[in-house]
Design an enzyme around this catalytic site. Structure first.
Site, PDB file in Angstrom:
ATOM      1  N   ILE A  46       0.832  -1.197   0.000  1.00  0.00           N
ATOM      2  CA  ILE A  46       0.000   0.000   0.000  1.00  0.00           C
ATOM      3  C   ILE A  46       0.874   1.258   0.000  1.00  0.00           C
ATOM      4  O   ILE A  46       1.881   1.326   0.698  1.00  0.00           O
ATOM      5  CB  ILE A  46      -0.967  -0.003   1.206  1.00  0.00           C
ATOM      6  CG1 ILE A  46      -1.971   1.142   1.118  1.00  0.00           C
ATOM      7  CG2 ILE A  46      -0.219   0.005   2.531  1.00  0.00           C
ATOM      8  CD1 ILE A  46      -3.184   0.942   2.017  1.00  0.00           C
ATOM      9  N   ASP A  69       0.405   5.485   0.288  1.00  0.00           N
ATOM     10  CA  ASP A  69      -0.553   6.571   0.515  1.00  0.00           C
ATOM     11  C   ASP A  69       0.081   7.925   0.208  1.00  0.00           C
ATOM     12  O   ASP A  69       0.058   8.370  -0.931  1.00  0.00           O
ATOM     13  CB  ASP A  69      -1.179   6.509   1.913  1.00  0.00           C
ATOM     14  CG  ASP A  69      -0.195   6.181   3.013  1.00  0.00           C
ATOM     15  OD1 ASP A  69       0.968   6.619   2.933  1.00  0.00           O
ATOM     16  OD2 ASP A  69      -0.591   5.491   3.974  1.00  0.00           O
ATOM     17  N   LYS A 122       5.522   9.213   1.280  1.00  0.00           N
ATOM     18  CA  LYS A 122       6.729   9.573   2.033  1.00  0.00           C
ATOM     19  C   LYS A 122       7.638   8.360   2.226  1.00  0.00           C
ATOM     20  O   LYS A 122       8.857   8.441   2.041  1.00  0.00           O
ATOM     21  CB  LYS A 122       6.347  10.163   3.387  1.00  0.00           C
ATOM     22  CG  LYS A 122       5.677  11.513   3.300  1.00  0.00           C
ATOM     23  CD  LYS A 122       5.245  11.998   4.680  1.00  0.00           C
ATOM     24  CE  LYS A 122       4.501  13.321   4.595  1.00  0.00           C
ATOM     25  NZ  LYS A 122       3.983  13.739   5.921  1.00  0.00           N
ATOM     26  N   PHE A 175      -8.852   2.858   6.140  1.00  0.00           N
ATOM     27  CA  PHE A 175      -7.826   1.977   6.685  1.00  0.00           C
ATOM     28  C   PHE A 175      -8.283   0.542   6.441  1.00  0.00           C
ATOM     29  O   PHE A 175      -9.291   0.100   6.980  1.00  0.00           O
ATOM     30  CB  PHE A 175      -7.601   2.217   8.181  1.00  0.00           C
ATOM     31  CG  PHE A 175      -6.344   1.565   8.681  1.00  0.00           C
ATOM     32  CD1 PHE A 175      -5.130   2.236   8.627  1.00  0.00           C
ATOM     33  CD2 PHE A 175      -6.362   0.262   9.172  1.00  0.00           C
ATOM     34  CE1 PHE A 175      -3.959   1.631   9.055  1.00  0.00           C
ATOM     35  CE2 PHE A 175      -5.194  -0.345   9.609  1.00  0.00           C
ATOM     36  CZ  PHE A 175      -3.993   0.339   9.547  1.00  0.00           C
TER      37      PHE A 175
END
Length: 219
Positions: A137, A139, A142, A188
């Protein structure tokens, strides 16, 4: 739709509620801990097989697979297996060597600012190699940006990224992931090796965790 668009993933809309739990089997001890089956296991497997075809098309020689643990292990295992099967059934067989790196960037359901590489940081075996990073995953990106910067210091020949899930966020990771399974809203999710504080990895489906589940397994 061109090939590049297809690699960007199946888009799951913001208002998609998922499937009723009554339609599927899952570990009974999670009965109150998940809200819905968001992506069934069979759909995951079909999409992973398609991603394997894209990888076969793009890589010209043998390559290194860098699996991001722990959440990526099922995705990586299935993706590599599909690549092997496709190779055996064609005139293009790509030998894959799988190595592992473990990252930690979540506390409970929140992404932290820091990237922690657990174990050896020496990836010198990637030097001069074509590399496929496999992550469950992505998102904000970073973590992936930090990992890519770390990998590039070892001078690989080429680096591509396969992400099973990419979250749709205002600051979502653009152009970091070459092969996307599903683009999802900012929920989530757990299952298919994705965890919440080490729980739910044993779910085959990708599911939305309930508030009850978050509280029960919170640290």
């Amino acid at each position: 739709m061109d090939n590049a668009e297809m690699k960007r993933g199946i888009v799951i809309k913001d208002d998609w509620p998922g499937y009723s739990l009554e339609l599927f089997t899952y570990p009974e001890h999670y009965h109150e801990d998940i809200e819905s089956v968001y992506i069934p296991h069979g759909v995951i497997m079909d999409r992973v097989e398609r991603l394997a075809r894209y990888v076969m098309d793009d890589f010209e020689d043998n390559f290194m697979v860098l699996c991001v643990l722990k959440g990526g292990y099922k995705f990586c295992s299935d993706l590599v297996e599909f690549i092997k099967v496709l190779g055996r059934n064609s005139n293009k067989y790509l030998e894959t060597r799988v190595e592992f790196i473990r990252l930690k960037s979540y506390l409970n359901d929140q992404s932290t600012e820091e990237l922690h590489i657990i174990g050896s940081r020496d990836l010198s075996f990637l030097r001069g190699k074509s590399v496929l990073i496999v992550e469950a995953i992505v998102d904000t990106g970073k973590t992936m940006k930090a990992l890519l910067q770390h990998v590039e210091t070892f001078e690989p020949k080429m680096v591509k990224v396969a992400g099973l899930l990419v979250k749709r966020l205002p600051n979502m990771a653009e152009n970091l992931t070459d092969y996307v399974g599903f683009e999802i809203p900012n929920h989530f999710v757990v299952g298919y090796a994705l965890d919440y504080n080490e729980y739910f990895r044993d779910l085959n489906h990708i599911c939305v965790i309930s508030e009850t589940g978050k509280m029960k397994y919170k640290v």
